[in-house]
Design a protein around this motif. Structure first.
Motif, PDB file in Angstrom:
ATOM      1  N   UNK A 252       0.846  -1.207   0.000  1.00  0.00           N
ATOM      2  CA  UNK A 252       0.000   0.000   0.000  1.00  0.00           C
ATOM      3  C   UNK A 252       0.883   1.260   0.000  1.00  0.00           C
ATOM      4  N   UNK A 253       1.956   1.219   0.787  1.00  0.00           N
ATOM      5  CA  UNK A 253       2.854   2.375   0.844  1.00  0.00           C
ATOM      6  C   UNK A 253       3.451   2.673  -0.533  1.00  0.00           C
ATOM      7  N   UNK A 254       3.929   1.638  -1.206  1.00  0.00           N
ATOM      8  CA  UNK A 254       4.520   1.831  -2.540  1.00  0.00           C
ATOM      9  C   UNK A 254       3.467   2.404  -3.485  1.00  0.00           C
ATOM     10  N   UNK A 255       2.250   1.877  -3.396  1.00  0.00           N
ATOM     11  CA  UNK A 255       1.164   2.352  -4.250  1.00  0.00           C
ATOM     12  C   UNK A 255       0.814   3.817  -3.926  1.00  0.00           C
ATOM     13  N   UNK A 256       0.776   4.127  -2.645  1.00  0.00           N
ATOM     14  CA  UNK A 256       0.464   5.511  -2.235  1.00  0.00           C
ATOM     15  C   UNK A 256       1.507   6.496  -2.765  1.00  0.00           C
ATOM     16  N   UNK A 257       2.779   6.090  -2.721  1.00  0.00           N
ATOM     17  CA  UNK A 257       3.838   6.984  -3.216  1.00  0.00           C
ATOM     18  C   UNK A 257       3.698   7.173  -4.719  1.00  0.00           C
ATOM     19  N   UNK A 258       3.457   6.073  -5.414  1.00  0.00           N
ATOM     20  CA  UNK A 258       3.334   6.157  -6.870  1.00  0.00           C
ATOM     21  C   UNK A 258       2.186   7.071  -7.287  1.00  0.00           C
ATOM     22  N   UNK A 259       1.147   7.131  -6.461  1.00  0.00           N
ATOM     23  CA  UNK A 259      -0.040   7.890  -6.848  1.00  0.00           C
ATOM     24  C   UNK A 259      -0.206   9.201  -6.081  1.00  0.00           C
ATOM     25  N   UNK A 260       0.815   9.593  -5.347  1.00  0.00           N
ATOM     26  CA  UNK A 260       0.701  10.793  -4.513  1.00  0.00           C
ATOM     27  C   UNK A 260       0.772  12.064  -5.361  1.00  0.00           C
ATOM     28  N   UNK A 261      -0.054  13.018  -4.965  1.00  0.00           N
ATOM     29  CA  UNK A 261      -0.011  14.334  -5.605  1.00  0.00           C
ATOM     30  C   UNK A 261       0.274  15.377  -4.535  1.00  0.00           C
ATOM     31  N   UNK A 262       1.141  16.315  -4.853  1.00  0.00           N
ATOM     32  CA  UNK A 262       1.472  17.392  -3.919  1.00  0.00           C
ATOM     33  C   UNK A 262       0.243  18.243  -3.612  1.00  0.00           C
ATOM     34  N   UNK A 263      -0.757  18.157  -4.483  1.00  0.00           N
ATOM     35  CA  UNK A 263      -1.984  18.940  -4.276  1.00  0.00           C
ATOM     36  C   UNK A 263      -2.944  18.259  -3.298  1.00  0.00           C
ATOM     37  N   UNK A 264      -2.645  17.028  -2.905  1.00  0.00           N
ATOM     38  CA  UNK A 264      -3.537  16.314  -1.987  1.00  0.00           C
ATOM     39  C   UNK A 264      -3.598  17.044  -0.653  1.00  0.00           C
ATOM     40  N   UNK A 265      -4.789  16.990  -0.020  1.00  0.00           N
ATOM     41  CA  UNK A 265      -4.937  17.637   1.285  1.00  0.00           C
ATOM     42  C   UNK A 265      -3.975  17.019   2.284  1.00  0.00           C
ATOM     43  N   UNK A 266      -3.328  17.880   3.038  1.00  0.00           N
ATOM     44  CA  UNK A 266      -2.382  17.353   4.015  1.00  0.00           C
ATOM     45  C   UNK A 266      -2.200  18.358   5.141  1.00  0.00           C
ATOM     46  N   UNK A 267      -2.223  17.861   6.361  1.00  0.00           N
ATOM     47  CA  UNK A 267      -1.941  18.703   7.525  1.00  0.00           C
ATOM     48  C   UNK A 267      -0.827  18.056   8.323  1.00  0.00           C
ATOM     49  N   UNK A 268       0.217  18.801   8.547  1.00  0.00           N
ATOM     50  CA  UNK A 268       1.328  18.254   9.317  1.00  0.00           C
ATOM     51  C   UNK A 268       1.155  18.580  10.797  1.00  0.00           C
ATOM     52  N   UNK A 269       2.122  18.184  11.579  1.00  0.00           N
ATOM     53  CA  UNK A 269       2.107  18.504  13.003  1.00  0.00           C
ATOM     54  C   UNK A 269       3.347  19.333  13.306  1.00  0.00           C
ATOM     55  N   UNK A 270       3.246  20.135  14.353  1.00  0.00           N
ATOM     56  CA  UNK A 270       4.380  20.977  14.719  1.00  0.00           C
ATOM     57  C   UNK A 270       5.602  20.112  15.032  1.00  0.00           C
ATOM     58  N   UNK A 271       5.355  18.991  15.725  1.00  0.00           N
ATOM     59  CA  UNK A 271       6.467  18.115  16.108  1.00  0.00           C
ATOM     60  C   UNK A 271       7.216  17.625  14.865  1.00  0.00           C
ATOM     61  N   UNK A 272       6.457  17.235  13.844  1.00  0.00           N
ATOM     62  CA  UNK A 272       7.111  16.746  12.618  1.00  0.00           C
ATOM     63  C   UNK A 272       7.868  17.867  11.915  1.00  0.00           C
ATOM     64  N   UNK A 273       7.212  18.995  11.771  1.00  0.00           N
ATOM     65  CA  UNK A 273       7.848  20.104  11.049  1.00  0.00           C
ATOM     66  C   UNK A 273       9.115  20.565  11.769  1.00  0.00           C
ATOM     67  N   UNK A 274       9.067  20.553  13.087  1.00  0.00           N
ATOM     68  CA  UNK A 274      10.255  20.972  13.849  1.00  0.00           C
ATOM     69  C   UNK A 274      11.431  20.028  13.634  1.00  0.00           C
TER      70      UNK A 274
END
Ligand code: SF4
Length: 185
Positions: free
Chosen positions: A150-172
């Motif tokens: 599933x991970x490989x498939x998700x990467x192959x089909x990922x779009x930068x335009x997809x909705x995404x919310x990060x967390x402060x901990x990750x961004x830091x």
């Protein structure tokens, strides 16, 4: 996404899907320009492999480029012992066995087996604590195999335009935070 994915993207994508774009964008620059201490320490664990100082034995495969047509992956394995048929991925320190570690060694395994190497055992190795963690082959762990695919498939089909919310901990803790337009730190 391009057809073939660097194996290093698997872990990056789990951390943050957007990071693979920055990874690809900056891979052509000197890593010291954007790498931070944890990444540099991790890379030093692989230095003996990259400089071929791990072993001169003929039955040890090291610094070896691999690819998989089935999963459209490419990268370099860490250590494969041709005699014992054991594939080893070394880490500077293992505090927790993250899914990303398992998927990375799965990717190496699938590449090697597709290239007709007979791989019987998988293991992670903690350099600091000199400890080995056996990993089940994908055929013995259906749940992780499904997650990997599933991970490989998700990467192959990922779009930068997809909705995404990060967390402060990750961004830091993200080495691309200075470059990312949606960084929240
Ligand atoms: S800064 Fe945050 S949103 Fe941007 S790539 Fe890094 S973790 Fe993802």
């Amino acid at each position: 996404m391009e057809d073939y994915i660097p194996i290093s993207y698997l872990n990056d994508f789990i951390f943050c899907p957007r990071s693979i774009y920055f990874h690809g964008l900056y891979s052509c620059f000197d890593k010291s320009m954007y790498s931070q201490a944890p990444q540099l320490r991790g890379e030093s664990a692989h230095k003996s492999i990259d400089t071929k100082t791990y072993s001169d034995k003929k039955d040890i495969l090291q610094d070896f480029e691999v690819y998989s047509d089935k999963y459209k992956l490419f990268g370099k394995i860490d250590i494969f012992d041709l005699k014992s048929k054991k594939l080893i991925e070394r880490k500077r320190e293992i505090k927790h066995i993250y899914d990303g570690y398992i998927f990375q060694i799965y990717a190496h395994y699938f590449c090697l087996t597709e290239m007709d190497f007979d791989v019987k055992y998988l293991a992670l190795y903690d350099l600091i604590h000199n400890k080995t963690y056996p990993v089940l082959l994908p055929s013995k762990n259906k749940i992780m195999l499904e997650k990997f695919e599933k991970l490989v498939d998700d990467i192959q089909n990922y779009s930068l335009q997809a909705n995404f919310t990060s967390t402060q901990e990750k961004c830091e803790n993200c080495i691309y935070s200075n470059l990312c337009d949606i960084s929240i730190c």
